[in-house]
Write an enzyme that holds these catalytic residues in place. Sequence first.
Site, PDB file in Angstrom:
ATOM      1  N   ASP A   1     -59.390  -0.206  29.711  1.00 55.45           N
ATOM      2  CA  ASP A   1     -60.243   0.322  30.785  1.00 55.45           C
ATOM      3  C   ASP A   1     -59.642   0.158  32.186  1.00 55.45           C
ATOM      4  OD1 ASP A   1     -60.690  -2.423  30.591  1.00 55.45           O
ATOM      5  OD2 ASP A   1     -62.872  -2.287  30.415  1.00 55.45           O
TER       6      ASP A   1
ATOM      7  N   ASP B   1     -62.823 -16.137  26.628  1.00 56.81           N
ATOM      8  CA  ASP B   1     -62.253 -16.064  25.282  1.00 56.81           C
ATOM      9  C   ASP B   1     -60.836 -15.511  25.386  1.00 56.81           C
ATOM     10  OD1 ASP B   1     -62.672 -13.324  25.767  1.00 56.81           O
ATOM     11  OD2 ASP B   1     -64.600 -13.387  24.750  1.00 56.81           O
TER      12      ASP B   1
ATOM     13  N   ASP C   1     -58.144 -12.876  23.741  1.00 58.98           N
ATOM     14  CA  ASP C   1     -57.917 -11.739  22.860  1.00 58.98           C
ATOM     15  C   ASP C   1     -56.422 -11.548  22.678  1.00 58.98           C
ATOM     16  OD1 ASP C   1     -60.662 -11.178  22.705  1.00 58.98           O
ATOM     17  OD2 ASP C   1     -60.567 -10.171  24.645  1.00 58.98           O
TER      18      ASP C   1
HETATM   19  P1  ATP Z   1     -64.578 -10.980  29.396  1.00 60.91           P
HETATM   20  O1  ATP Z   1     -64.143 -11.995  30.362  1.00 60.91           O
HETATM   21  O2  ATP Z   1     -65.966 -10.568  29.576  1.00 60.91           O
HETATM   22  O3  ATP Z   1     -64.234 -11.312  27.973  1.00 60.91           O
HETATM   23  P2  ATP Z   1     -62.705  -8.878  28.936  1.00 60.91           P
HETATM   24  O4  ATP Z   1     -61.975  -7.945  29.854  1.00 60.91           O
HETATM   25  O5  ATP Z   1     -61.830  -9.773  28.120  1.00 60.91           O
HETATM   26  O6  ATP Z   1     -63.728  -9.685  29.806  1.00 60.91           O
HETATM   27  P3  ATP Z   1     -63.671  -7.909  26.429  1.00 60.91           P
HETATM   28  O7  ATP Z   1     -64.926  -7.203  26.126  1.00 60.91           O
HETATM   29  O8  ATP Z   1     -63.400  -9.231  25.821  1.00 60.91           O
HETATM   30  O9  ATP Z   1     -63.621  -8.015  28.006  1.00 60.91           O
HETATM   31  O10 ATP Z   1     -62.504  -6.906  26.087  1.00 60.91           O
HETATM   32  C1  ATP Z   1     -61.142  -7.294  25.964  1.00 60.91           C
HETATM   33  C2  ATP Z   1     -60.221  -6.193  26.482  1.00 60.91           C
HETATM   34  O11 ATP Z   1     -60.417  -5.001  25.710  1.00 60.91           O
HETATM   35  C3  ATP Z   1     -60.480  -5.765  27.914  1.00 60.91           C
HETATM   36  O12 ATP Z   1     -59.860  -6.602  28.846  1.00 60.91           O
HETATM   37  C4  ATP Z   1     -59.914  -4.372  27.923  1.00 60.91           C
HETATM   38  O13 ATP Z   1     -58.517  -4.391  28.009  1.00 60.91           O
HETATM   39  C5  ATP Z   1     -60.289  -3.852  26.553  1.00 60.91           C
HETATM   40  N1  ATP Z   1     -61.610  -3.171  26.579  1.00 60.91           N
HETATM   41  C6  ATP Z   1     -62.825  -3.724  26.372  1.00 60.91           C
HETATM   42  N2  ATP Z   1     -63.801  -2.819  26.451  1.00 60.91           N
HETATM   43  C7  ATP Z   1     -63.199  -1.652  26.723  1.00 60.91           C
HETATM   44  C8  ATP Z   1     -63.667  -0.315  26.911  1.00 60.91           C
HETATM   45  N3  ATP Z   1     -64.975  -0.028  26.865  1.00 60.91           N
HETATM   46  N4  ATP Z   1     -62.736   0.642  27.158  1.00 60.91           N
HETATM   47  C9  ATP Z   1     -61.420   0.367  27.192  1.00 60.91           C
HETATM   48  N5  ATP Z   1     -60.927  -0.861  27.033  1.00 60.91           N
HETATM   49  C10 ATP Z   1     -61.792  -1.869  26.789  1.00 60.91           C
HETATM   50 MG    MG Z   2     -62.497 -11.100  26.565  1.00 58.85          MG
END
Ligand code: ATP
Ligand code: MG
Length: 449
Positions: free
Chosen positions: A141, A61, A63
Amino acid sequence: MESRIPISLPILIPRPEHNISRASISANAVKVLYRLHDAGHRACLVGGGVRDLLLGREPKDFDIATDARPEQVHKLFRNCRLIGRRFRLAHVRFGQEIVEVATFRAHSEEGESSGVERAADGRILSDNVYGNIEEDAWRRDFTINALYYDIANFAVLDYVGGMADLEAGLIRLIGDPAQRYHEDPVRMLRAVRFVAKLGLRLDPATEAPLHRLGHLLEQIPPARLFDEILKLFMSGCAIQTFELLRHYRLFGWLFPATERCLSRQQQHYPKTLLVRALANTDQRLTEDRPVNPAFLFAALLWEPLREQARRLQADGVDEYAALQEAADVVIREQSQRVVLPRRYSLPMREIWELQPRLTQITGKRPLRLATQPRFRAAYDFLMLRADADEQAAELADWWTRFLGMNEAERIQATQPVTRAQAKKGKPRRRRKSRSTRQDQSAPPPGPDV
Ligand code: ATP
Ligand code: MG
């Protein structure tokens, strides 16, 4: 143990020096980026989208991070909803696709008026302190998750050393790892997920506290853990994820009853079944076939269920009632850690409850059973059990042959054995090897729940 970031920051990587093109970003996300930009806001792609594109992977996805406040985002898009309490976010919907838009936030110290709400144990309960892009980067994170692709100049912005870590294949928490895990223990699960999914390594300082902080997961609301577990096991690397969770002693905090069985492990039984279920899930995801989490949960909790049912049967409860009661107990205990929504727990129960019914292979019952909506999943589950259980293997053979028959043959095959035949001795079926057990004419096994 502070993670050291050795280079001077921030870094701006201009368009010719990275591989992210607008064509590789979803058209809807590009639309949102431009709408924000044209309205005079800062608009960047961030998180997994940037990370995955830089790694040459297809993002799940996209963001977006912006300096526009959620209410301002809301006004710009008709198809927009504001959600979330812990983080207030805007969801912009385009049919099936949702583009998430978050306002830059700061990782501010707590205080009555700061907008950060913490529990007594240090967990952040709500975090709506807005900030600038750099502050936004620091509160994320992992460094590789804090890279921004800026739609204003198509450059990648790196405030935390994420680019160097990405190139070195390192997953590194921003800031002090133990403190960051305490703030949000789900980060431990995210660390494991990214190792398995991206094939990167954990930075030693990020890895070190993992082994001893599993207990922090107890504080996480069971519904949030369910979401994380789905992501963990449904990203195509369930086997490795499982091994890593056990390695870091996190698994037991998610599935305590399963962990107890695994640590006692008789004849490798629970592990064999579980590993086969996980492999099955991975295989199906690779082939783009549907996977129902109910099937996986049925496998994860099967051994605790059997133990509980055996105890009840030893107390004189009959087989079917014991199974029902054991299912209640197992689901109740599991839900204290990880809530299993009913849309999954109900089919899971049905898969379990059909197992003893699959032993009834004479008369009209098998014919009726095979038309049940949940039969296919129950049969697939029996196939999983067959690997470690001789009786289940014979039964699985029988059903596989049965499913390969036409109607007349099925009726013939389910005739009760007469006394005379029984006296002559039932023809014994030899157990076939796994490769021959799956009949060509039978549909391929898999959790078509
Ligand atoms: P995925 O491929 O699973 O979507 P993702 O890194 O994009 O991986 P998301 O849950 O979509 O994960 O979160 C988007 C962004 O928000 C992360 O890349 C990170 O920068 C931030 N983020 C998400 N969860 C946390 C957390 N628990 N603490 C700090 N930052 C977070
Ligand atoms: Mg994501």
